[in-house]
Design a protein around this motif. Structure first.
Motif, PDB file in Angstrom:
ATOM      1  N   GLY A  89      -6.644   4.606  -3.184  1.00  0.00           N
ATOM      2  CA  GLY A  89      -5.687   4.848  -2.106  1.00  0.00           C
ATOM      3  C   GLY A  89      -5.857   3.859  -0.973  1.00  0.00           C
ATOM      4  O   GLY A  89      -4.875   3.334  -0.432  1.00  0.00           O
ATOM      5  N   LYS A  90      -7.104   3.585  -0.604  1.00  0.00           N
ATOM      6  CA  LYS A  90      -7.359   2.609   0.466  1.00  0.00           C
ATOM      7  C   LYS A  90      -6.818   1.235   0.078  1.00  0.00           C
ATOM      8  O   LYS A  90      -6.205   0.545   0.900  1.00  0.00           O
ATOM      9  CB  LYS A  90      -8.863   2.495   0.737  1.00  0.00           C
ATOM     10  CG  LYS A  90      -9.502   3.688   1.385  1.00  0.00           C
ATOM     11  CD  LYS A  90     -10.946   3.335   1.768  1.00  0.00           C
ATOM     12  CE  LYS A  90     -11.753   4.591   2.012  1.00  0.00           C
ATOM     13  NZ  LYS A  90     -12.577   5.011   0.882  1.00  0.00           N
ATOM     14  N   LYS A  91      -7.056   0.835  -1.163  1.00  0.00           N
ATOM     15  CA  LYS A  91      -6.597  -0.492  -1.602  1.00  0.00           C
ATOM     16  C   LYS A  91      -5.074  -0.605  -1.532  1.00  0.00           C
ATOM     17  O   LYS A  91      -4.530  -1.631  -1.127  1.00  0.00           O
ATOM     18  CB  LYS A  91      -7.092  -0.779  -3.023  1.00  0.00           C
ATOM     19  CG  LYS A  91      -8.589  -1.028  -3.097  1.00  0.00           C
ATOM     20  CD  LYS A  91      -9.064  -1.149  -4.532  1.00  0.00           C
ATOM     21  CE  LYS A  91     -10.588  -1.277  -4.584  1.00  0.00           C
ATOM     22  NZ  LYS A  91     -11.098  -1.281  -5.979  1.00  0.00           N
ATOM     23  N   LYS A  92      -4.389   0.472  -1.920  1.00  0.00           N
ATOM     24  CA  LYS A  92      -2.916   0.453  -1.863  1.00  0.00           C
ATOM     25  C   LYS A  92      -2.437   0.326  -0.419  1.00  0.00           C
ATOM     26  O   LYS A  92      -1.523  -0.446  -0.113  1.00  0.00           O
ATOM     27  CB  LYS A  92      -2.344   1.738  -2.488  1.00  0.00           C
ATOM     28  CG  LYS A  92      -2.502   1.809  -3.996  1.00  0.00           C
ATOM     29  CD  LYS A  92      -1.951   3.134  -4.521  1.00  0.00           C
ATOM     30  CE  LYS A  92      -2.159   3.250  -6.023  1.00  0.00           C
ATOM     31  NZ  LYS A  92      -1.681   4.561  -6.544  1.00  0.00           N
ATOM     32  N   PHE A  93      -3.058   1.110   0.476  1.00  0.00           N
ATOM     33  CA  PHE A  93      -2.630   1.049   1.875  1.00  0.00           C
ATOM     34  C   PHE A  93      -2.919  -0.329   2.466  1.00  0.00           C
ATOM     35  O   PHE A  93      -2.057  -0.939   3.122  1.00  0.00           O
ATOM     36  CB  PHE A  93      -3.326   2.131   2.716  1.00  0.00           C
ATOM     37  CG  PHE A  93      -2.890   2.118   4.152  1.00  0.00           C
ATOM     38  CD1 PHE A  93      -1.814   2.890   4.573  1.00  0.00           C
ATOM     39  CD2 PHE A  93      -3.509   1.284   5.082  1.00  0.00           C
ATOM     40  CE1 PHE A  93      -1.368   2.839   5.885  1.00  0.00           C
ATOM     41  CE2 PHE A  93      -3.070   1.228   6.401  1.00  0.00           C
ATOM     42  CZ  PHE A  93      -1.999   2.011   6.803  1.00  0.00           C
ATOM     43  N   ILE A  94      -4.135  -0.827   2.243  1.00  0.00           N
ATOM     44  CA  ILE A  94      -4.539  -2.099   2.859  1.00  0.00           C
ATOM     45  C   ILE A  94      -3.666  -3.248   2.361  1.00  0.00           C
ATOM     46  O   ILE A  94      -3.312  -4.143   3.135  1.00  0.00           O
ATOM     47  CB  ILE A  94      -6.032  -2.363   2.587  1.00  0.00           C
ATOM     48  CG1 ILE A  94      -6.874  -1.411   3.447  1.00  0.00           C
ATOM     49  CG2 ILE A  94      -6.408  -3.810   2.876  1.00  0.00           C
ATOM     50  CD1 ILE A  94      -8.340  -1.384   3.089  1.00  0.00           C
TER      51      ILE A  94
END
Length: 327
Positions: free
Chosen positions: A272-277
């Motif tokens: 999820g963090k990778k998608k947001f970033i």
């Protein structure tokens, strides 16, 4: 080209001559070219040594650290070389003299509300009533005589704004109200994570100027935070963070399995963090044609330009006109 590097795994950082290496627990070693680093973001548990700190300090590289849940906890800032005693005096005067402080504080809130309304107008037909309510509350900004009163107005507007998300998001993940400490549902987790990223992005841009990040106007200066970063972030959260959230949810790029919940705390997992970033970085690098400069500038550059406008207002008494997106 300088860029931000994000490290999600646990491991250690080492230096060999002028190259740094990240080595994970499986002993996979990856070089990171020092000349290309703007900032390093550590989401995993990382072992560092003083040789590494010495090298990144020479290159003015900022380190940002995040806790287990992915929320920002602090930064390492190399010794600031870009300093100005005159500006610190002027910044302090801006805080001490009530009318000056109130003026800057109102400017930050006015700009934030402008961008909030701009977002809501993208969903006209669903948000008409909310727009009307916020337009009415907005009039109180200019009547406020105290910072606390202004903060109350800003808080009411943001509360109504967040409550409206369920009107135009494909999935509100059960969101009912804004909860920060801790976030208990995915949408609150996204907002908190995005706002944390915005805070340290603004801090990085302030660091490149002569502004002192601890002297602020809307948020009370304190010993444990860079409160000017909070002030300026108010302008950019609805301009950068919120549209990224809307895009990821309405295009079904973020789903329930991109979040974890432990002991009542909801947070983005690594995927999820990778998608947001990824989308957040895309937004920061998006360019628009600047009306005054007559050239293309990125959203990230707009943050730095806002810092320069504040400096000019403090040093040259030029009226500060906060950013209001014209595109």
């Amino acid at each position: 080209m300088y860029k931000d590097y994000y490290i999600f795994s646990n491991g250690k950082i080492s230096r060999k001559e002028n190259t740094i290496y990240f080595e994970d627990k499986e002993e996979n070693k990856k070089p990171i070219p020092i000349e290309q680093i703007e900032r390093l973001h550590f989401f995993g548990e990382i072992d560092l040594n003083t040789k590494f700190i010495g090298l990144i300090s020479q290159y003015d590289i900022i380190l940002n650290f995040y806790n287990y849940y992915g929320y920002y906890i602090g930064s390492y800032l190399p010794r600031k070389k870009n300093v100005s005693g005159l500006l610190i005096v002027k910044q302090s005067e801006g805080y001490i003299f009530h009318e000056k402080r109130l003026f800057f504080a109102k400017c930050f809130v006015e700009s934030a509300v402008f961008h909030i309304l701009r977002n809501l107008r993208n969903y006209k037909g669903k948000t008409d009533e909310v727009i009307k309510e916020i337009e009415e509350e907005k009039q109180n900004i200019f009547k406020a005589r105290e910072i606390d009163e202004l903060m109350g107005i800003e808080g009411r507007i943001r509360k109504r704004y967040y409550e409206s998300f369920s009107l135009f998001l494909n999935n509100d993940f059960g969101f009912s109200k804004r909860e920060k400490r801790p976030p208990t549902d995915p949408l609150n987790a996204l907002i908190s994570f995005g706002n944390g990223m915005m805070y340290n992005t603004v801090l990085g841009e302030i660091y490149k100027t002569q502004l002192d990040p601890t002297i602020s106007y809307l948020h009370e200066p304190s010993s444990k935070r860079f409160s000017l970063s909070l002030d300026i972030a108010e302008i950019f959260k609805p301009l950068i963070v919120d549209p990224v959230i809307f895009y990821l949810i309405n295009n079904r790029m973020l789903k329930e399995d991109d979040f974890d919940i432990e002991e009542g705390i909801c947070f983005l997992n690594d995927e999820g963090k990778k998608k947001f970033i990824k989308e957040y970085q895309n937004k920061l690098e998006t360019t628009i044609k600047h009306r005054s400069l007559n050239r293309k500038v990125s959203y990230r550059t707009l943050i730095r330009l806002e810092c320069y406008k504040i400096i000019k207002a403090l040093i040259e008494d030029e009226p500060y006109k906060p950013l209001k997106a014209w595109w």
